[in-house]
Enzyme design. Structure first.
Site, PDB file in Angstrom:
ATOM      1  N   ARG A  56      -0.664  -3.150  11.455  1.00 57.02           N
ATOM      2  CA  ARG A  56      -2.003  -2.667  11.103  1.00 57.02           C
ATOM      3  C   ARG A  56      -2.983  -3.013  12.210  1.00 57.02           C
ATOM      4  O   ARG A  56      -3.035  -4.141  12.686  1.00 57.02           O
ATOM      5  CB  ARG A  56      -2.452  -3.305   9.783  1.00 57.02           C
ATOM      6  CG  ARG A  56      -3.905  -3.059   9.403  1.00 57.02           C
ATOM      7  CD  ARG A  56      -4.059  -1.751   8.671  1.00 57.02           C
ATOM      8  NE  ARG A  56      -5.446  -1.408   8.429  1.00 57.02           N
ATOM      9  CZ  ARG A  56      -6.052  -1.522   7.264  1.00 57.02           C
ATOM     10  NH1 ARG A  56      -5.403  -2.000   6.227  1.00 57.02           N
ATOM     11  NH2 ARG A  56      -7.305  -1.159   7.128  1.00 57.02           N
ATOM     12  N   ARG A 100      -2.097   4.061   7.980  1.00 60.18           N
ATOM     13  CA  ARG A 100      -1.853   2.667   8.361  1.00 60.18           C
ATOM     14  C   ARG A 100      -0.584   2.210   7.670  1.00 60.18           C
ATOM     15  O   ARG A 100      -0.272   2.649   6.569  1.00 60.18           O
ATOM     16  CB  ARG A 100      -3.031   1.787   7.999  1.00 60.18           C
ATOM     17  CG  ARG A 100      -3.455   1.914   6.560  1.00 60.18           C
ATOM     18  CD  ARG A 100      -4.884   1.435   6.379  1.00 60.18           C
ATOM     19  NE  ARG A 100      -5.365   1.683   5.049  1.00 60.18           N
ATOM     20  CZ  ARG A 100      -5.977   2.795   4.672  1.00 60.18           C
ATOM     21  NH1 ARG A 100      -6.164   3.763   5.530  1.00 60.18           N
ATOM     22  NH2 ARG A 100      -6.403   2.947   3.442  1.00 60.18           N
ATOM     23  N   ASP A 105      -1.907  -1.868   3.767  1.00 65.48           N
ATOM     24  CA  ASP A 105      -3.292  -2.182   3.411  1.00 65.48           C
ATOM     25  C   ASP A 105      -3.245  -3.060   2.166  1.00 65.48           C
ATOM     26  O   ASP A 105      -2.851  -2.608   1.100  1.00 65.48           O
ATOM     27  CB  ASP A 105      -4.068  -0.896   3.142  1.00 65.48           C
ATOM     28  CG  ASP A 105      -5.539  -1.140   2.833  1.00 65.48           C
ATOM     29  OD1 ASP A 105      -6.074  -2.198   3.211  1.00 65.48           O
ATOM     30  OD2 ASP A 105      -6.158  -0.269   2.207  1.00 65.48           O
ATOM     31  N   ASP A 132      -5.459  -5.137  -0.401  1.00 66.65           N
ATOM     32  CA  ASP A 132      -6.821  -5.333  -0.893  1.00 66.65           C
ATOM     33  C   ASP A 132      -6.826  -6.398  -1.983  1.00 66.65           C
ATOM     34  O   ASP A 132      -5.895  -6.481  -2.777  1.00 66.65           O
ATOM     35  CB  ASP A 132      -7.379  -4.039  -1.493  1.00 66.65           C
ATOM     36  CG  ASP A 132      -7.685  -2.988  -0.446  1.00 66.65           C
ATOM     37  OD1 ASP A 132      -8.185  -3.355   0.635  1.00 66.65           O
ATOM     38  OD2 ASP A 132      -7.425  -1.803  -0.713  1.00 66.65           O
TER      39      ASP A 132
END
Length: 166
Positions: free
Chosen positions: A75, A85, A88, A90
């Site tokens: 990334r 990407r 990810d 979160d």
């Protein structure tokens, strides 16, 4: 997006969960992995999942640890915001309720509008409550994805008047 030595999106999620464990973050529960449409201009499908994790780290340090894992998967945080990407991670919710800093906002500001976040999260933590609305993840997911009836047609006097002739 395939990651060399790991594979496609589903394999990346499984490897990322293992990397979280290797980084000292306890993975308590994992949702099924969903294949979902992209947000933004990307043309490929994404794999999404949710996990309940435990850690002694505060949210900002947990985010830093997650970003280290993202970089290990290739990334790069530069260029177009919505570009493809490999990974990810979160931080969506936290058992401490609300967390605000210059780098991080919990709950994630957009999670209530994203079925690819709510569906996996509701699968593993259906009774977890949003600290602002008080709704459970299951309720938020249902509100977002439940079919809604079409609005009923309204009859107006103008339509009736158009049918009346001399």
């Amino acid at each position: 997006m395939r990651v060399p030595g790991i594979g496609g999106p589903h394999a990346v999620i499984r490897a990322a969960l293992e990397a979280l464990g290797d980084a000292g973050i306890g993975v308590e529960a994992v949702s099924p992995i969903l294949s979902t449409a992209p947000i933004g201009p990307s043309q490929r499908r994404y794999a999404n999942a949710a996990a309940v994790v435990s850690s002694d780290l505060d949210p900002e340090n947990l985010l830093l640890r997650a970003q280290t894992i993202e970089r290990a998967f290739g990334r790069r945080r530069q260029g177009q915001r919505w570009r493809a990407r490999p990974l990810d991670i979160d931080l969506i919710l936290w058992d401490g309720g609300v967390f605000l800093s210059d780098r991080l906002t919990i709950p994630h500001p957009a999670y209530r509008t994203r079925p690819f976040v709510l569906a996996p999260a509701a699968a593993i933590a259906p009774h977890w409550r949003d600290p602002f609305s008080g709704r459970t993840l299951r309720q938020l997911s249902t509100r977002l994805t439940a079919p809604r009836p079409l609005p009923r047609a309204r009859h107006t006097n103008r339509v009736e008047a158009a049918r009346v002739g001399p």
